[in-house]
Design a protein around this motif. Structure first.
Motif, short mmCIF file in Angstrom:
data_model
loop_
_atom_site.label_atom_id
_atom_site.label_comp_id
_atom_site.label_asym_id
_atom_site.label_seq_id
_atom_site.Cartn_x
_atom_site.Cartn_y
_atom_site.Cartn_z
N GLN A 133 0.82 -1.21 0.00
CA GLN A 133 0.00 0.00 0.00
C GLN A 133 0.86 1.27 0.00
O GLN A 133 0.54 2.23 -0.69
N ASN A 134 1.90 1.28 0.79
CA ASN A 134 2.81 2.43 0.76
C ASN A 134 4.19 1.99 1.26
O ASN A 134 4.33 1.00 1.97
N GLU A 153 -1.17 -5.00 2.50
CA GLU A 153 -2.51 -5.56 2.74
C GLU A 153 -2.49 -7.04 2.37
O GLU A 153 -2.20 -7.41 1.25
N SER A 160 -4.33 -4.92 6.80
CA SER A 160 -3.01 -4.31 6.56
C SER A 160 -2.09 -4.53 7.76
O SER A 160 -2.53 -4.54 8.91
#
Length: 349
Positions: A133-134, A153, A160
């Motif tokens: 996700q980041n 995730e 997550s």
């Protein structure tokens, strides 16, 4: 008439005799006077000559005394007239050290390269497959143990979780990008660079000289950078490519002065000998074909001739010329030599 004529020659003869007699009586006196004057002249001249010689000697003596004073003054200036204030010493980068006992090392010079400590390098992968996700860290970033590197995730739970660093160090590799699928592959490599390895190339003829536990002094390309470490490993087999074996040195790198990939030189200590008196090798200067050291005293720095013994390149044994406790210019002493030469040139003019 006859009478007058006959007397005339007699008168003439008498006059001639009288004149001759007068000439003879004056001549001895004149010659005597001349002889007296001639005899007196050399005596007076000799006396004048002696007095002039004595006076010349006195002048020569005065001149010699003055010259000797100047020579004595010049000798004093050469021996210790280099006066520098504390500010000038600092500005010139002159380092003052103390002559004292030390240990002279017999060493083996080798070449090597800095590498990460492989025992402190870890690869980080996703715990559960999922979508990234980041990403919060990039190559070169420092990271603490337990700090998040990325958020993923999970494909199964759709929940997550944070992917955290297992140790404190620096991110050296990264293959994670937001939106990408994370599987079992490595996403990050984190290296703890508080210690590094120095991989040394060891020729077969020197293998018997190097053992685990020996002290090693490592120097960078910038000679001002140096550190001491220990041999922690000697490879049991060699490289066919370059016909060398590897010896590994563990080096402290808490200040991060040693970057992996840099070439270095190293000196493996083979033996150490205690000497009663030694100085920094950089302190020795050559002055008029003599080894000298600039010793500090109340009036400044004075060049002092020394007799040297063994050296390991960094420290040199002193056999004569110094005593324990003498303060001397250990670094940038060439500046003092230049100042001394400048003063001698001005004195010569």
């Amino acid at each position: 008439m006859k009478t007058n004529n006959s007397m005339t020659p007699a008168l003439l003869l008498l006059t001639a005799l009288t004149v001759a007699a007068c000439g003879k009586s004056e001549s001895p006196a004149s010659e005597s006077a001349k002889s007296s004057n001639a005899a007196a002249t050399p005596v007076e001249n000799d006396k004048d000559h002696k007095e002039g010689a004595e006076e010349g000697k006195e002048h020569a003596g005065e001149g010699h005394g003055k010259e000797g004073h100047e020579e004595e003054g010049g000798h004093k200036e050469e021996e210790g007239g280099i006066q520098l204030s504390a500010e000038q010493i600092k500005a010139a980068g002159i380092v003052v050290a103390t002559a004292e006992p030390t240990r002279i090392r017999e060493s083996l010079p080798l070449y090597g390269v800095i590498t990460p400590n492989a025992e402190r390098v870890l690869q980080v992968s996703a715990r559960f497959p999922g979508v990234i996700q980041n990403v919060s860290k990039k190559i070169g970033d420092s990271v603490r143990k337990g700090e998040s590197l990325a958020v993923i995730e999970s494909n199964e739970s759709l929940r997550s979780y944070s992917l955290t660093s297992p140790l404190s160090g620096v991110v050296t590799e990264r293959s994670a990008n937001a939106g990408a699928q994370a599987g079992s592959e490595s996403l990050f490599t984190v290296a703890d660079l508080s210690t590094v390895w120095v991989e040394l190339s060891l020729f077969p003829r020197d293998v018997a000289k190097v053992r685990v536990g020996q002290s090693v002094r490592v120097k960078g390309a910038d000679t001002t950078l140096s550190a001491d470490g220990k041999v922690v490993y000697v490879a049991p087999f060699g490289s066919a490519a370059n016909q060398t074996l590897s010896a590994r040195v563990l080096l402290d790198n808490a200040e991060r002065r040693w970057s992996p990939g840099l070439n270095v030189t190293a000196e493996v200590t083979l033996a150490e000998t205690a000497v009663p008196l030694a100085i920094s090798s950089a302190a020795v200067q050559n002055l008029e074909s003599r080894d000298v050291v600039f010793v500090q005293h109340d009036e400044g720095f004075a060049p002092r001739a020394v007799k040297l013994g063994r050296t390991d390149g960094e420290m040199t044994e002193v056999l004569e010329g110094l005593t324990a406790g003498d303060r001397y210019a250990a670094a940038n002493s060439f500046i003092l030599k230049a100042e001394l030469g400048k003063g001698s040139a001005e004195h010569g003019h």
